[in-house]
Design a protein around this motif. Structure first.
Motif, mmCIF file in Angstrom:
data_model
loop_
_atom_site.group_PDB
_atom_site.id
_atom_site.type_symbol
_atom_site.label_atom_id
_atom_site.label_comp_id
_atom_site.label_asym_id
_atom_site.label_seq_id
_atom_site.Cartn_x
_atom_site.Cartn_y
_atom_site.Cartn_z
ATOM 1 N N GLY A 288 -19.868 -16.973 5.735
ATOM 2 C CA GLY A 288 -21.234 -17.229 5.286
ATOM 3 C C GLY A 288 -22.205 -16.121 5.633
ATOM 4 N N LEU A 289 -21.696 -15.038 6.187
ATOM 5 C CA LEU A 289 -22.563 -13.946 6.617
ATOM 6 C C LEU A 289 -22.452 -12.746 5.686
ATOM 7 C CD1 LEU A 289 -21.767 -14.065 10.422
ATOM 8 C CD2 LEU A 289 -23.764 -15.012 9.271
ATOM 9 N N LYS A 290 -23.522 -11.984 5.620
ATOM 10 C CA LYS A 290 -23.542 -10.791 4.774
ATOM 11 C C LYS A 290 -22.540 -9.745 5.267
ATOM 12 C CE LYS A 290 -26.781 -7.302 3.041
ATOM 13 N NZ LYS A 290 -28.175 -6.849 3.086
ATOM 14 N N LYS B 45 -22.937 -20.669 2.091
ATOM 15 C CA LYS B 45 -22.209 -21.943 2.052
ATOM 16 C C LYS B 45 -20.758 -21.792 2.486
ATOM 17 C CE LYS B 45 -25.019 -23.503 -1.797
ATOM 18 N NZ LYS B 45 -24.998 -23.794 -3.228
ATOM 19 N N ARG B 46 -20.270 -20.587 2.567
ATOM 20 C CA ARG B 46 -18.919 -20.228 2.997
ATOM 21 C C ARG B 46 -17.854 -20.453 1.922
ATOM 22 N NH1 ARG B 46 -18.561 -22.099 9.296
ATOM 23 N NH2 ARG B 46 -20.547 -21.180 9.889
ATOM 24 N N THR B 47 -18.133 -21.232 0.933
ATOM 25 C CA THR B 47 -17.146 -21.482 -0.130
ATOM 26 C C THR B 47 -17.792 -21.285 -1.486
ATOM 27 O OG1 THR B 47 -17.676 -23.845 -0.150
ATOM 28 C CG2 THR B 47 -15.829 -23.137 1.250
ATOM 29 N N LYS B 48 -16.933 -21.081 -2.475
ATOM 30 C CA LYS B 48 -17.394 -20.967 -3.864
ATOM 31 C C LYS B 48 -16.516 -21.860 -4.725
ATOM 32 C CE LYS B 48 -18.137 -16.851 -5.468
ATOM 33 N NZ LYS B 48 -18.095 -15.415 -5.758
ATOM 34 N N LYS B 49 -17.074 -22.289 -5.812
ATOM 35 C CA LYS B 49 -16.319 -23.121 -6.740
ATOM 36 C C LYS B 49 -15.135 -22.319 -7.274
ATOM 37 C CE LYS B 49 -18.208 -24.032 -10.752
ATOM 38 N NZ LYS B 49 -18.981 -24.616 -11.848
ATOM 39 N N CYS B 50 -13.994 -22.961 -7.378
ATOM 40 C CA CYS B 50 -12.794 -22.283 -7.869
ATOM 41 C C CYS B 50 -13.051 -21.777 -9.281
ATOM 42 C CB CYS B 50 -11.601 -23.249 -7.846
ATOM 43 S SG CYS B 50 -10.077 -22.525 -8.503
ATOM 44 N N LEU C 160 -12.914 -22.496 -2.964
ATOM 45 C CA LEU C 160 -12.169 -21.450 -2.247
ATOM 46 C C LEU C 160 -13.103 -20.815 -1.226
ATOM 47 C CD1 LEU C 160 -10.484 -19.649 -5.281
ATOM 48 C CD2 LEU C 160 -9.356 -21.121 -3.611
ATOM 49 N N ASP C 161 -12.502 -20.279 -0.161
ATOM 50 C CA ASP C 161 -13.328 -19.495 0.766
ATOM 51 C C ASP C 161 -13.947 -18.348 -0.017
ATOM 52 O OD1 ASP C 161 -12.781 -21.025 2.963
ATOM 53 O OD2 ASP C 161 -11.213 -19.691 3.746
ATOM 54 N N CYS C 162 -15.196 -18.031 0.295
ATOM 55 C CA CYS C 162 -15.888 -16.932 -0.388
ATOM 56 C C CYS C 162 -15.115 -15.645 -0.144
ATOM 57 C CB CYS C 162 -17.314 -16.813 0.134
ATOM 58 S SG CYS C 162 -18.234 -15.422 -0.542
ATOM 59 N N SER D 34 -27.473 -14.224 5.305
ATOM 60 C CA SER D 34 -26.454 -14.987 4.581
ATOM 61 C C SER D 34 -25.774 -14.119 3.539
ATOM 62 C CB SER D 34 -27.097 -16.183 3.874
ATOM 63 O OG SER D 34 -27.679 -17.040 4.813
ATOM 64 N N CYS D 35 -24.578 -14.502 3.219
ATOM 65 C CA CYS D 35 -23.816 -13.813 2.175
ATOM 66 C C CYS D 35 -24.541 -13.976 0.840
ATOM 67 C CB CYS D 35 -22.407 -14.411 2.112
ATOM 68 S SG CYS D 35 -21.409 -13.818 0.735
ATOM 69 N N TYR D 36 -24.663 -12.904 0.096
ATOM 70 C CA TYR D 36 -25.357 -12.972 -1.191
ATOM 71 C C TYR D 36 -24.496 -13.638 -2.261
ATOM 72 C CZ TYR D 36 -22.520 -8.900 -2.333
ATOM 73 O OH TYR D 36 -21.473 -8.051 -2.557
ATOM 74 N N SER D 37 -23.197 -13.691 -2.080
ATOM 75 C CA SER D 37 -22.302 -14.249 -3.093
ATOM 76 C C SER D 37 -22.264 -15.776 -3.019
ATOM 77 C CB SER D 37 -20.896 -13.671 -2.907
ATOM 78 O OG SER D 37 -20.048 -14.141 -3.928
#
Length: 167
Positions: free
Chosen positions: A133-135, A92-97, A124-126, A85-88
């Motif tokens: 959602g992937l590293k 979840k594929r998205t991050k809070k704006c 927003l999309d990560c 998974s993405c570390y950021s």
């Protein structure tokens, strides 16, 4: 004669007089002994060449097997990393704006408006995984498979030379 060296190397020359048939038989015996020695050396040389080629081929095969095992381990690690998974965003594929802090609106001089960054979607999309959602969103280059070993040919030889005729 060398008597001053304690007798080392001192002696006298003994001359044998042989009849022609005895001399001829001794010469033939000596030539046969030299020819046998040369043949044995040639056999040993050929055996060493064959053994060296076999040893080098065996070593090349063992190195290839080790490289193949390492490649299998690297491929397993590669496949595992592709599923990480993405570390950021944590997958979840998205991050809070970050501009509106996930509210969807912004306030400027008491005027409430839709967030220009997320357009009111709250997320927003990560940016790290580009929404996958992937590293490694674009994939990761796979390890290179090992090259097949180059085997040396086992030497073959013609008949044994006739050393008796060469002497």
């Amino acid at each position: 004669t060398n008597v001053s060296n304690g007798g080392v190397g001192c002696g006298r020359v003994v001359q044998y007089l042989l009849d022609p048939s005895s001399a001829r038989s001794m010469e033939i015996m000596e030539r046969d002994a030299i020819a046998r020695d040369l043949e044995q050396r040639e056999r040993d040389h050929r055996a060493r060449q064959i053994e060296r080629a076999q040893r080098e081929n065996q070593q090349a095969q063992e190195n290839y097997n080790r490289e193949q095992e390492r490649y299998q381990r690297d491929m397993q690690q590669h496949e595992k990393e592709l599923r990480e998974s993405c570390y950021s965003c944590g997958g979840k594929r998205t991050k809070k704006c970050g501009y509106c802090q996930g509210r969807g609106t912004t306030t400027n001089n008491k005027i409430v408006s839709t967030c220009q960054s997320c357009r009111g979607r709250l997320v927003l999309d990560c940016s790290n995984c580009r929404g996958t959602g992937l590293k490694h969103p674009g994939g990761k280059s796979a390890p290179n498979p090992p090259r097949a070993p180059t085997m040396k040919s086992i030497p073959t030889f013609g008949g044994m030379p006739d050393f008796r005729a060469q002497i």
